[in-house]
Structure formats: structure tokens, C-alpha cells
Design an enzyme around this catalytic site. Structure first.
Site, PDB file in Angstrom:
ATOM      1  N   ARG A 119      -4.524   9.854   3.085  1.00 35.51           N
ATOM      2  CA  ARG A 119      -3.404  10.645   3.578  1.00 35.51           C
ATOM      3  C   ARG A 119      -2.434  10.982   2.440  1.00 35.51           C
ATOM      4  O   ARG A 119      -1.913  12.086   2.335  1.00 35.51           O
ATOM      5  CB  ARG A 119      -2.676   9.807   4.640  1.00 35.51           C
ATOM      6  N   ASP A 158       3.363   0.916  12.094  1.00 34.47           N
ATOM      7  CA  ASP A 158       2.151   0.343  11.488  1.00 34.47           C
ATOM      8  C   ASP A 158       1.845  -1.068  12.005  1.00 34.47           C
ATOM      9  O   ASP A 158       0.731  -1.560  11.824  1.00 34.47           O
ATOM     10  CB  ASP A 158       2.271   0.302   9.957  1.00 34.47           C
ATOM     11  N   LYS A 209       0.829  -1.208   0.000  1.00 38.57           N
ATOM     12  CA  LYS A 209       0.000   0.000   0.000  1.00 38.57           C
ATOM     13  C   LYS A 209       0.864   1.260   0.000  1.00 38.57           C
ATOM     14  O   LYS A 209       0.658   2.169  -0.797  1.00 38.57           O
ATOM     15  CB  LYS A 209      -0.910   0.008   1.231  1.00 38.57           C
ATOM     16  N   ASN A 210       1.826   1.312   0.902  1.00 36.77           N
ATOM     17  CA  ASN A 210       2.570   2.570   1.030  1.00 36.77           C
ATOM     18  C   ASN A 210       3.526   2.801  -0.141  1.00 36.77           C
ATOM     19  O   ASN A 210       3.968   3.929  -0.363  1.00 36.77           O
ATOM     20  CB  ASN A 210       3.261   2.655   2.394  1.00 36.77           C
ATOM     21  N   ARG A 217      -9.041   0.487   3.406  1.00 36.89           N
ATOM     22  CA  ARG A 217      -8.078   1.448   2.861  1.00 36.89           C
ATOM     23  C   ARG A 217      -6.743   0.796   2.556  1.00 36.89           C
ATOM     24  O   ARG A 217      -6.012   1.263   1.693  1.00 36.89           O
ATOM     25  CB  ARG A 217      -7.794   2.539   3.901  1.00 36.89           C
ATOM     26  N   GLN A 226       7.763  19.664   7.138  1.00 34.88           N
ATOM     27  CA  GLN A 226       9.005  19.200   6.493  1.00 34.88           C
ATOM     28  C   GLN A 226       8.828  19.058   4.976  1.00 34.88           C
ATOM     29  O   GLN A 226       9.767  19.269   4.213  1.00 34.88           O
ATOM     30  CB  GLN A 226       9.462  17.862   7.087  1.00 34.88           C
ATOM     31  N   CYS A 278      -5.765   8.534   8.378  1.00 37.69           N
ATOM     32  CA  CYS A 278      -6.069   8.057   9.722  1.00 37.69           C
ATOM     33  C   CYS A 278      -5.715   9.078  10.793  1.00 37.69           C
ATOM     34  O   CYS A 278      -4.690   9.748  10.703  1.00 37.69           O
ATOM     35  CB  CYS A 278      -5.310   6.765   9.966  1.00 37.69           C
ATOM     36  N   ARG A 324       0.186  14.963  12.835  1.00 34.53           N
ATOM     37  CA  ARG A 324       0.632  14.773  11.456  1.00 34.53           C
ATOM     38  C   ARG A 324       0.873  16.075  10.674  1.00 34.53           C
ATOM     39  O   ARG A 324       0.258  16.310   9.626  1.00 34.53           O
ATOM     40  CB  ARG A 324      -0.335  13.847  10.708  1.00 34.53           C
ATOM     41  N   PRO A 325       1.769  16.937  11.145  1.00 29.75           N
ATOM     42  CA  PRO A 325       2.070  18.163  10.395  1.00 29.75           C
ATOM     43  C   PRO A 325       2.807  17.864   9.086  1.00 29.75           C
ATOM     44  O   PRO A 325       3.347  16.761   8.919  1.00 29.75           O
ATOM     45  CB  PRO A 325       2.998  18.944  11.340  1.00 29.75           C
ATOM     46  N   ILE A 326       2.841  18.853   8.175  1.00 30.16           N
ATOM     47  CA  ILE A 326       3.560  18.629   6.905  1.00 30.16           C
ATOM     48  C   ILE A 326       4.627  19.701   6.683  1.00 30.16           C
ATOM     49  O   ILE A 326       5.023  19.975   5.561  1.00 30.16           O
ATOM     50  CB  ILE A 326       2.601  18.555   5.695  1.00 30.16           C
TER      51      ILE A 326
END
Ligand code: EPU
Length: 419
Positions: A94, A306, A23-24, A398, A127, A118, A123-125
Site C-alpha cells: 500500500r 489496525d 512497520k508503518n 507483510r 486527499q 490490503c 481506500r481512495p487517494i
């Protein structure tokens, strides 16, 4: 239409099962197809909701898409003129944030609504945005939208403040077509980073060092078409290994990469589970009692966050007290509130869960709060006595392909019904 999953626990899983594509990896490789100047084909994609959502997004951007779930995805990005991903589409997963890196690389502009996915922490972005700015782009998150643009992307040095899978991938996507060389320091080393680099290199990109903490990307003016198969899913493999151990079964998991599973394998062995592997298969069986173990999540090659949730479900019936420390996402213990309803003895203190093993879990109605929490509830349901009703099983779809069919083929009593 709402659904629930029903599991009657107690059956030992036995037999063989094949792992699906990762998936990832899939969620990084699909946006990457936009960087090509020719059609590309990807095989071995898992037939899961996150993939369906990305396929819809590529169509909405104007790409010509042929998708046969379970077989292949061919994308001709040439007609794609869009650079905006709506709130509705972006909220479906996500990984919609990978469209920012891919669109910046493709056309120098991207407007993507803040991603969904999820709820496992803040979960900041920051970076990701910092990385794009190091390549000369303007990038900001405002009013629920992420806007990025540049006249021309120029390779640069990117230093991440922490190891982040998402930002590493996003910068790789943008940098693949930037002018000059980008060097990412403190890069993530997860197997899907290596797989994305291999895919981009098959399209003519020049990426070296993926799988180490320094990645060098020599940007190319144009990338060409290719056919690529994604690697097997590390987390599905791990979830099946845990489910086999949890039911005291004997399962051979085929089509996996045992080397990616070393952190989990080591913990299962420490618990007293028998694990053996060959080139592309792992056999898991349990003969005696499970011992409690301590688990601390870390970036690859450490124990994956995970798998923390299914693993902590397994530990609820191990002999002794286990301490599980979650270092990556601060709210990744919600599944334990649900498993407590099934008789587990668990105390959460900050980022630590103290799990005192009980002899038996008992079926109860429980609710899924995120993808891997769902996997943890399935593991708990498989080991419990009686019937476990899992509400909101859609989260599980998902990221796990045909989970009920796979578990049923191994002897589990698991069904889904509309409510
Ligand atoms: N972080 C920041 N700022 C950033 C980016 C990350 O502070 O700009 C922090 C995060 O808050 C977190 C840590 O850095 O504390 C690591 O986050 P990372 O960026 O590595 O995670 P992610 O990209 O959001 C991906 C996977 C997750 C997986 C993590 C860790 C995708 C779409 N998501 O998330 O997968 O848990 O890496 O391996 O690939 C899942 O599959 O269930 C899942 C959540």
C-alpha cells in the site's frame, strides 16, 4: 510456493518478547531517504515483506542500497534518476504511494502505479492528490497510474476533509523540500507521523507540530544524511498484548512504548485483564474471566483500526455481548467470517460487529484476507481447542517480523508448512 500455518491452540503464552521496529513508520521513512542529498542509514527496521518491497523499489530507481535485514539500511540516493514505479512493484504494498510525495520533493515528478496492499475498503487517494495540488503540483490518477509533476513545489495551506495518515505523510514528504512554508490542517497524529517528522528533522528539515492536528513544514533546499532508528511497532505490541490475554498467559513485552498503547490497555483493563507497564515494557496477564466490552475504532489516540481485528478475535470468547464499531475502513470484518467457522457467534451489521461470547473456539481451516485479519486468525488459533490451519499466511509476513518464532519462544505450538 503456497504455505499454511498450523496452530495447536490452548498453550498459555509465557515469558518475554521484544517488539520489532514499526512497520508503518518504516514504510514512510524509507521513501523519505530519497529526499536526502547524502547517504542515510536507518536502524531497527522490521524484517518484513513491506520493507523488502520498498528496498527493491529504491534499487529500481537507481539508488545505491546496502541492506542487512535486521541490522540496517543505508541508501545513497544520489545516483537515483528514476521517477517511475511499475505496476508490479507498486502492487506489492500500500505504502508505495509514499514514493509520489518523496519523488515530487526530490525531482518534481513521479509516476507510480496505483498502490496494492490490503483489501479493507475502497481506500481512495483524493486527499493525497489534493495536498500535492495545494503545493502547486499537477496530480491525477488515470489508467491505473498516478502522475504528479511540478516546475517547482511551493509551500501552501492544506486542509484535509478527513484525518488521513497516508495523505498527511505524503504531503510532509513533498513539503520538506518545497519553497516556503506548508501548513497541514486536520493532520493525523499517529506515532509514526511524529517519527517521520523526527527523521526528516534529523536530515535538516524544519517540521513543527507533528503529533498535533496542525503541522508546519518550512521547506529546505537540501537535506543532509543522518543515522536514525525507527520507533517500535505499536500494532505488533498490541497484537502481542492481545495474544497474551487470549491465551490467559503472562507475557512481558519489551522494547515498546507503553504510552502508544493507552487505548488498548484501557480496553483490556475493562475486560478484566491485568496490564502493568514500566518505561519500555508492558506485562499482560489474565487471572479471571474476560468481560465483553464495546470498541469503536478512531484515529490516534483512539482505539486503532489496525488492532480492531485481533481485538474482535479476543472478544469472541469474552463473557457477554461486545459491539465493535469500525469507523475507518468499511470492509474490515472479513476475519470474522473465518472465525465464525471456529465457533464464534458474530453478526455484522454495516460497520458494526455484534459478538456474543462463546466459551470456546475450535480449530478449523481458515483463510487470511489481509494483514491484520491474519493476526486475528493467529489470536483465534492460539485460543482454540485443536488445530487451526491458516491459509495464505503470506499476508501476515507483510507486517509482522518472525511471528512464528516469537510466539513459539513464548510457548505457542505454531508452525508453517509448504502445501
Ligand atoms: N481516505 C480518503 N481519501 C484519501 C485518504 C484516505 O477518503 O485520500 C479515507 C480512507 O478511505 C479511510 C480514512 O480516510 O476511510 C483513513 O485512511 P488513512 O489515509 O488514514 O489510511 P491509510 O494511509 O490508507 C494507514 C496505514 C493503515 C492504517 C491506517 C489508519 C500504512 C501503509 N497504512 O493507511 O495500516 O490502518 O493508516 O491508521 O501506513 C495496516 O497496517 O494493516 C494498515 C492497513
Amino acid at each position: 510456493m503456497k504455505e499454511r500455518m498450523l496452530i495447536t491452540g490452548g498453550n498459555a503464552l509465557e515469558g518475554e518478547v521484544r517488539v520489532s521496529g514499526g512497520k508503518n513508520t518504516a514504510v514512510a521513512v524509507i521513501p523519505a531517504m530519497l529526499l536526502s542529498s547524502e547517504p542515510c542509514t536507518i536502524e531497527n527496521l522490521p524484517d518484513i515483506e513491506d520493507v523488502h518491497a520498498l528496498v527493491d523499489i529504491l534499487r529500481s530507481l537507481g539508488a545505491k542500497v546496502t541492506y542487512v535485514p535486521g541490522e540496517f539500511l543505508t541508501v545513497d540516493p544520489r545516483p537515483a534518476e528514476g521517477y517511475e514505479v511499475s505496476y508490479r512493484d507498486s502492487q506489492r504494498l500500500r505504502a508505495s504511494y509514499y514514493l509520489i510525495g518523496a519523488l515530487l520533493g526530490r525531482c518534481g515528478k513521479a509516476r507510480v502505479a496505483s498502490p496494492g496492499g490490503c483489501e479493507i475498503g475502497s481506500r481512495p487517494i483524493d486527499q493525497h492528490l489534493k495536498g500535492f495540488m495545494s503545493l502547486g503540483a499537477e496530480a491525477e490518477e488515470r489508467g491505473g497510474m498516478i502522475n504528479a509533476r511540478c516546475d517547482s513545489l511551493t509551500g501552501g495551506d492544506v486542509f484535509f476533509d478527513m484525518v488521513t495518515v497516508g495523505a498527511t505523510i505524503n504531503v510532509m514528504l513533498a513539503a520538506a523540500k518545497a519553497k516556503g512554508t506548508t501548513i497541514i490542517y486536520n493532520a493525523a497524529k499517529e506515532p509514526h507521523i511524529v517519527d517521520l517528522a523526527n527523521f526528516l528533522n534529523s536530515m535538516g528539515a524544519k517540521i513543527k507540530g507533528a503529533g498535533t492536528d496542525v503541522i508546519r513544514i518550512r521547506g529546505q533546499q537540501s537535506l543532509h544524511g543522518c543515522t536514525y532508528a525507527v520507533i517500535p511497532d505499536q500494532i505488533e505490541t498490541g497484537t502481542l498484548m492481545i495474544a497474551a490475554a487470549a491465551t490467559r498467559g503472562d507475557v512481558i513485552i519489551r522494547g515498546c512504548i507503553p504510552q502508544h498503547m493507552e487505548a488498548l490497555t484501557a480496553k483490556l483493563l475493562e475486560m478484566g485483564v491485568k496490564v502493568s507497564d514500566s518505561d519500555d515494557a508492558i506485562r499482560v496477564r489474565t487471572l479471571g474471566a474476560h468481560r465483553a466490552v464495546n470498541v469503536k475504532t478512531q484515529v490516534y489516540p483512539g482505539f486503532p483500526t489496525d488492532l480492531q481485528q485481533p481485538m474482535s478475535a479476543l472478544l469472541t470468547t469474552a463473557h457477554g455481548t461486545s459491539i465493535v464499531t469500525e469507523t475507518i475502513f468499511e470492509q474490515r470484518f472479513k476475519h470474522l467470517d473465518e472465525i465464525r467457522r471456529m465457533g464464534a457467534r458474530v453478526r455484522v451489521v454495516g460497520r458494526m460487529a455484534i459478538i456474543e461470547g462463546v466459551p470456546q473456539l475450535y480449530g478449523a481451516p481458515v483463510t487470511t484476507t489481509d494483514l491484520r485479519a491474519g493476526a486475528a486468525l493467529v489470536v483465534a488459533g492460539l485460543m482454540a481447542k485443536g488445530v487451526t490451519e491458516i491459509y495464505e499466511p503470506e499476508y501476515i509476513d507483510r507486517g509482522y517480523e518472525h511471528i512464528e518464532q516469537k510466539l513459539r519462544a513464548l510457548g505457542a505450538d505454531i508452525q508453517r508448512e509448504t502445501i
